[in-house]
Scaffold this active site. Structure first.
Site: not given
Ligand code: ACO
Length: 427
Positions: A362, A305
């Site tokens: 996710d 991320h």
């Protein structure tokens, strides 16, 4: 005078003020930099740039903290509902019971779509990706709800925000129905926001649809986890589109387009496809090796991320929700075991540790959505549905700011310098 940062440009010193937020890194206010020095800053990907001031969402990526209006995401996921969190994001405070009831009632009464919008769906191929349909249909809303597109009017902004939040489940469910050739299901005002969405997606006119409370709760929690996330790529896209004065329906369509990419919202679809490709735990090491190979474009989807250099707090809740959904539906999925093992192997590998790559939101969401019955192509559409509240809240915050300017980045030009046109016969 507050803190200043000195810049020495070609022997001349300039002072730039340091602005302090309520928490998080200070920012150097360089708005006068170009006028004073004739120089720009260079920061492709905005890795060191605060693009705006915002009071909505705070992330501490090193500590794995995510706060909406100050409230930790874990507490909201545990105790709140998507409607309550939406109210919080839009209005800044948690609602009391009467305020929440009024808000839910307002949203419920905007869930229907203009009947003529059904014609739009019929123009798409049956196998169109739901995100392609979402981009088109949401953009088209401005042609149907033109009476709420005066962005200088706060009442118009409020109505269009409510319309977008309310209609998104109907739009997403219709995209699914169209792909499977079933009739569109109208909203039912007796149901909750999330219950309604499940019924519009999985219900058929021939049968009574029963919402399973545990699934409704899990889905609602997934919506909370995706509601907002500071100045991510799609939110910045919405802000940039909105900064020119474009109407909110067009801006949210732009956000949906940006979210579609596999490096952003499309990662949930890509993550489950990757887990399917890996299949069984014995194949994991091969894929870990591929992810580490600089000459191989393969990346572990659902890992890493831009902001979190620690466990994404949303992934923690997501992992717990997988078990709850499995228990409620009395199902299991071997891919969950593969995902858990993949996480374990990756987190003990120095490559991922050094680069601070952890599972993101996710990584586990696809397993839950798949268990509920959604095809992978719907995953990113669900993300768009939930993120709509964040997008409109951020858009509203920007438009309400009297100092708001059109977003217009500059560049480091590396192309040819001026040269004379050469006639085609002489090239
Ligand atoms: N697998 C393997 N290596 C990775 C991964 C990954 N998933 N993510 C990053 N890396 C490596 C990069 O190769 C790079 O290595 P290098 O420094 O040796 O060149 C380093 O880690 C830093 O990666 P960047 O791409 O520079 O980091 P950035 O902040 O630009 O990217 C992103 C963040 C796009 C999320 C990236 O981690 C990624 O592609 N992840 C997979 C896709 C994904 O899961 N996206 C969802 C994000 S969450 C969301 O949008 C809801």
């Amino acid at each position: 005078m507050g803190d200043q940062v000195k810049l020495n440009a070609a022997g001349t010193e300039y002072d730039y003020p340091v602005l302090k937020g309520s928490v998080g890194p200070d920012v150097i206010d360089i708005r006068k930099l170009y006028a004073q020095t004739g120089k720009f800053t260079y920061d492709p990907g905005f890795t060191s740039t605060a693009s705006c001031e915002s009071a909505l969402t705070y992330i501490d990526g090193d500590e794995g903290v995510l706060l909406h209006r100050g409230y930790p995401i874990g507490q909201l996921a545990e105790n709140s509902s998507f409607m309550e969190t939406s109210y919080l994001l839009l209005n800044g405070e948690l609602p009391n019971a009467a305020e929440l009831a009024t808000f839910e009632n307002t949203i419920t009464r905007h869930t229907m779509l203009h009947e003529q919008l059904a014609n739009f769906y019929r123009g798409f191929r049956r196998d169109a990706h739901p995100m392609a349909i979402m981009c088109g249909v949401v953009g088209a809303l401005s042609a149907f709800y033109h009476d709420s597109t005066d962005i200088s009017d706060p009442e118009h902004r409020k109505i269009s925000s409510h319309r977008l939040i309310a209609k998104m489940p109907t739009i997403a469910a219709a995209a699914y129905k169209y792909s499977v050739g079933q009739p569109f299901v109208y909203p039912d005002n007796k149901l909750s926001y999330t219950g309604n969405f499940l019924r519009m997606t999985f219900g058929v006119p021939a049968e009574e649809y029963e919402v399973i409370p545990a699934v409704e709760k899990a889905m609602d929690r997934i919506f909370i986890l995706h509601a907002d996330h500071e100045q991510n790529a799609s939110t910045s896209t919405v802000r940039l589109a909105g900064s020119s004065g474009a109407n909110p329906f067009a801006c949210i369509a732009a956000g949906i387009a940006c979210l579609w990419g596999p490096a952003h919202g499309g990662a949930n679809e890509a993550a489950l496809n990757m887990l399917k490709e890996i299949g069984t735990p014995d194949k994991i090491q091969h894929y870990i090796d591929r992810a580490k190979d600089k000459n191989d474009p393969f990346r572990l989807m659902g890992f890493g991320h831009r902001v979190y250099k620690n466990y994404d707090p949303r992934a923690t809740v997501m992992q717990k929700t997988v078990r709850e959904v499995f228990d409620a539906l009395k199902v299991t999925d071997p891919l969950f075991e593969t995902a858990l093992r993949l996480e374990e192997i990756a987190l003990s590998d120095p490559y991922f540790a050094e680069k601070k790559l952890f599972p993101n939101v996710d990584f586990y969401s696809g397993i839950i959505l798949s268990a509920i019955g959604f095809p992978t192509t719907m995953f990113t559409a669900l993300f768009a549905l939930a993120r709509t509240v964040g997008w409109v809240a951020q858009w509203n915050e920007m438009i309400s700011d009297p100092g708001q300017k059109i977003g217009r980045p500059r560049q480091l030009y590396t192309g040819p310098t001026q040269r004379d046109y050469v006639a085609i016969g002489q090239r």
